[in-house]
Structures are given as structure tokens and as C-alpha cells.
Design a protein around this motif. Structure first.
Motif, PDB file in Angstrom:
ATOM      1  N   UNK A  51       0.837  -1.246   0.016  1.00 29.39           N
ATOM      2  CA  UNK A  51      -0.131  -0.079   0.096  1.00 29.39           C
ATOM      3  C   UNK A  51       0.903   1.150  -0.022  1.00 29.39           C
ATOM      4  N   UNK A  52       2.059   1.192   0.865  1.00 33.82           N
ATOM      5  CA  UNK A  52       2.811   2.366   0.792  1.00 33.82           C
ATOM      6  C   UNK A  52       3.625   2.563  -0.478  1.00 33.82           C
ATOM      7  N   UNK A  53       3.992   1.346  -0.893  1.00 34.19           N
ATOM      8  CA  UNK A  53       4.944   1.353  -2.074  1.00 34.19           C
ATOM      9  C   UNK A  53       3.776   1.875  -3.097  1.00 34.19           C
ATOM     10  N   UNK A  54       2.796   1.810  -3.195  1.00 33.50           N
ATOM     11  CA  UNK A  54       1.888   2.251  -4.142  1.00 33.50           C
ATOM     12  C   UNK A  54       1.969   3.896  -3.959  1.00 33.50           C
ATOM     13  N   UNK A  55       2.032   4.405  -2.945  1.00 33.65           N
ATOM     14  CA  UNK A  55       1.724   5.896  -2.670  1.00 33.65           C
ATOM     15  C   UNK A  55       3.064   6.541  -2.990  1.00 33.65           C
ATOM     16  N   UNK A  56       4.475   5.628  -3.206  1.00 28.60           N
ATOM     17  CA  UNK A  56       5.450   6.452  -3.343  1.00 28.60           C
ATOM     18  C   UNK A  56       5.549   7.133  -4.468  1.00 28.60           C
ATOM     19  N   UNK A  57       5.894   8.563  -4.483  1.00 31.85           N
ATOM     20  CA  UNK A  57       5.966   9.486  -5.366  1.00 31.85           C
ATOM     21  C   UNK A  57       7.120   9.382  -6.621  1.00 31.85           C
ATOM     22  N   UNK A  81      11.860  12.923  -7.974  1.00 27.97           N
ATOM     23  CA  UNK A  81      11.946  14.157  -7.668  1.00 27.97           C
ATOM     24  C   UNK A  81      11.238  15.088  -6.448  1.00 27.97           C
ATOM     25  N   UNK A  82      10.074  14.210  -6.275  1.00 22.60           N
ATOM     26  CA  UNK A  82       9.374  14.647  -4.810  1.00 22.60           C
ATOM     27  C   UNK A  82       9.626  13.995  -3.726  1.00 22.60           C
ATOM     28  N   UNK A  83       9.208  14.622  -2.801  1.00 21.74           N
ATOM     29  CA  UNK A  83       9.315  14.327  -1.317  1.00 21.74           C
ATOM     30  C   UNK A  83       9.053  12.729  -1.044  1.00 21.74           C
ATOM     31  N   UNK A  84      10.312  12.155  -0.408  1.00 29.40           N
ATOM     32  CA  UNK A  84      10.316  10.571  -0.253  1.00 29.40           C
ATOM     33  C   UNK A  84       9.852  10.346   1.145  1.00 29.40           C
ATOM     34  N   UNK A  85       9.075  10.743   1.832  1.00 19.93           N
ATOM     35  CA  UNK A  85       8.603  10.286   3.136  1.00 19.93           C
ATOM     36  C   UNK A  85       7.787   9.028   2.942  1.00 19.93           C
ATOM     37  N   UNK A  86       6.633   9.035   1.779  1.00 15.95           N
ATOM     38  CA  UNK A  86       6.056   7.827   1.698  1.00 15.95           C
ATOM     39  C   UNK A  86       6.882   6.512   1.212  1.00 15.95           C
ATOM     40  N   UNK A  87       8.130   6.897   0.343  1.00 14.21           N
ATOM     41  CA  UNK A  87       8.841   5.990   0.129  1.00 14.21           C
ATOM     42  C   UNK A  87       9.799   5.221   1.184  1.00 14.21           C
ATOM     43  N   UNK A  88      10.181   6.303   2.339  1.00 16.08           N
ATOM     44  CA  UNK A  88      10.961   5.720   3.365  1.00 16.08           C
ATOM     45  C   UNK A  88      10.022   4.841   4.212  1.00 16.08           C
ATOM     46  N   UNK A  89       8.552   5.250   4.338  1.00 16.42           N
ATOM     47  CA  UNK A  89       7.908   4.384   5.080  1.00 16.42           C
ATOM     48  C   UNK A  89       7.494   3.137   4.637  1.00 16.42           C
ATOM     49  N   UNK A  96      17.406  10.215  -6.303  1.00 16.13           N
ATOM     50  CA  UNK A  96      17.071  11.618  -5.810  1.00 16.13           C
ATOM     51  C   UNK A  96      18.474  12.085  -5.254  1.00 16.13           C
ATOM     52  N   UNK A  97      19.437  11.156  -4.446  1.00  9.65           N
ATOM     53  CA  UNK A  97      20.444  11.639  -3.705  1.00  9.65           C
ATOM     54  C   UNK A  97      21.503  12.252  -4.694  1.00  9.65           C
ATOM     55  N   UNK A  98      21.503  11.235  -6.027  1.00  7.51           N
ATOM     56  CA  UNK A  98      22.508  11.700  -7.167  1.00  7.51           C
ATOM     57  C   UNK A  98      22.006  12.945  -7.506  1.00  7.51           C
ATOM     58  N   UNK A  99      20.867  13.164  -7.982  1.00  9.73           N
ATOM     59  CA  UNK A  99      20.331  14.122  -8.587  1.00  9.73           C
ATOM     60  C   UNK A  99      20.709  15.637  -7.590  1.00  9.73           C
ATOM     61  N   UNK A 100      20.443  15.512  -6.242  1.00  6.00           N
ATOM     62  CA  UNK A 100      20.827  16.475  -5.362  1.00  6.00           C
ATOM     63  C   UNK A 100      22.327  16.841  -5.380  1.00  6.00           C
TER      64      UNK A 100
END
Length: 278
Positions: free
Chosen positions: A117-123, A126-134, A169-173
Motif C-alpha cells: 500500500x505504501x509502495x503504491x503511494x511512493x511518488x 523528484x518529490x518528497x520521499x516520506x512515503x517511500x521511506x515508510x 534523488x540523492x544523485x540528482x541533489x
């Protein structure tokens, strides 16, 4: 004519069935008969009509807390959210299920679907990765807890995909530091630090070669634009990065650019080919 009448009859019958079904749903939805709601919700669930099942389960779930059917109702309720792509609510309800029924036969599946479920919410990366972390935390917990699960491979693949997304995302930063450094040279020191950290922290990343290249690029730009007193030291640092890149990726996809850096390094440091290769 016969076929036309038959077709019209079938359409009429189907319409009547749908109308009856809708009337039944609305009637049960509005009354206070919990058992009737439960029976109809389960029927809809088994038929794959998860939207109507979810609405009924939503009404009766609180009524079944602490009752024998509570475990079944709560799992169906959570999964009906998942099936209707309401992933935030699905994740929340699966989490409640896991806490409420830690000995359930459905614990493994619920844990997997919670992570999914949280995987499906991962954006996008380039966006905030809070849901990805969860999602990563949930999936990793599932992987660690159920290594023999039939869902293990899928969970592992999802976790790897999310990890790669975070690495990008880390690389792009870090690449943004490199880009800004073209106009503000001291920022290139932060750029090289960022790429160093990326290389150290992500030894198996698909973006590791990119990090090696951009670290070298930042070092070369900094050396070329440094005061004379610091140039030799900074070109030497760039040479070290050049060697590290070729050692790890002798057939690097950045060969054309790297060969140009080599020509500058050879001239600035008065190097022979053999010295550079060491």
C-alpha cells in the motif's frame, strides 16, 4: 426478428437484475441490521464488488471489535480499500489489523499488503520521499519477518525499486551542487563531498558510475578555476578521482569526456601515460 426480441429481453432482464441489486444495496445500507450488512458485504467482496463491500464494511467494522468475526471483517475491510486503490486508508487499516490480530493466519498477507500500500503511494523520485521511506521500512520488516513467504520475491523487488528511486534523488541533489558550482566554484567542494558520500553509502547502486564521473567533473572544474597556489593540489585530487573511475569502470560510458580530462591532467601535472595509469 427472433434474435432482436431475444436480445431486448436479455437487456431488460439484466437491467432488472442491476436495479434489484441497487435497491437491495441501498436498503441494507440504510437499515440497522448489522447481520444483513455483514452478509451482503461478504457477498459483494466475494463477487469482486469491492467498492460496495467497502462501504458496508466501513459501517459494521466497529460493531465487530472483540467478536469472533472481527478478524475476518477487519481484513476484508482493509483489503477492500486496497482493491479500490485507496492506498493510504488500506495501509492504515492493515496496520490496525496487524496490531489487533498478531496471531492471525492472515498476518503474513496483511503485512505484505501494508507494505505494498505504501509502495503504491511512493511518488516520483523528484518529490518528497516520506512515503517511500515508510514503504521501505514496512517492506523490509516483512522481508525480515517472513523470508520464506510466497510474497518474498515481490516484496524484495519493490524494496529494490524504491531504494533505486531514493538513490536517484540523492544523485540528482549532488548533481545540482555540481551545476551550481559552475557559477560559484567553492560549491564544488560540497559537490565532491556529496558524490563521495553517495559512493560510500551505495556500493551496489546502478548510479555509482555516474557518481564517479560527476565527482571527477567537479574536481576538474574546481582545479581549473582555482588560484595558482591551489591548482596542483586540486589537479592531483582530480587525478585520484580519474584513476578511481577507470579502476571501477575501465569501459566507462563517459570515456569521451574522461579522455578530455586526462589530456588536461597530463599537461597540468606533467605526467607520462605510465604515471597516470598507476
Amino acid at each position: 426478428m427472433f434474435w432482436k426480441k431475444s436480445t431486448n429481453l436479455i437487456i431488460a432482464l439484466m437491467g432488472a437484475i442491476v436495479l434489484t441489486s441497487c435497491n437491495e444495496y441501498q436498503k441494507v445500507l440504510k437499515n440497522e441490521d448489522v447481520k444483513a450488512k455483514y452478509d451482503l458485504a461478504e457477498r459483494y467482496y466475494n463477487e469482486g464488488d469491492f467498492k460496495r463491500a467497502n462501504r458496508l464494511f466501513e459501517q459494521i467494522a466497529p460493531k465487530y471489535i472483540g467478536k469472533p468475526q472481527g478478524e475476518r471483517v477487519m481484513f476484508f475491510f482493509a483489503n477492500s480499500y486496497f482493491k479500490t486503490k485507496q492506498y493510504y486508508l488500506a495501509g492504515y487499516q492493515f496496520e490496525r489489523f496487524i496490531k489487533s490480530y498478531p496471531q492471525s493466519d492472515k498476518l503474513q498477507e496483511a503485512s505484505f499488503l501494508e507494505g505494498k500500500s505504501y509502495y503504491k503511494m511512493s511518488p516520483k523520485y523528484s518529490l518528497d520521499q516520506t512515503d517511500t521511506d515508510k514503504a521501505l521500512a514496512k517492506l523490509q520488516n516483512f522481508i525480515n519477518t517472513f523470508p520464506e513467504s510466497e510474497y518474498f520475491e515481490e516484496a524484495n523487488n519493490m524494496a529494490q525499486e524504491l531504494t533505486t528511486k531514493k538513490q536517484r534523488k540523492e544523485l540528482e541533489i549532488a548533481k545540482q551542487f555540481d551545476k551550481l558550482g559552475e557559477f560559484n566554484y567553492p560549491i564544488l567542494i560540497s559537490s565532491m563531498t556529496a558524490f563521495n558520500n553517495f559512493i560510500t553509502d551505495n556500493p551496489g547502486s546502478v548510479y555509482r558510475e555516474d557518481a564517479f564521473y560527476y565527482r571527477l567533473k567537479s574536481a576538474m572544474t574546481l582545479a581549473e578555476n582555482s588560484v595558482a597556489a591551489k591548482q596542483e593540489e586540486r589537479y592531483q585530487e582530480a587525478l585520484d578521482y580519474y584513476k578511481a573511475l577507470l579502476k571501477s569502470y575501465p569501459e566507462t560510458k563517459y570515456k569521451k569526456e574522461v579522455d578530455k580530462f586526462y589530456e588536461v591532467l597530463k599537461e597540468e601535472l606533467n605526467l607520462e601515460q605510465e604515471e597516470v595509469a598507476k
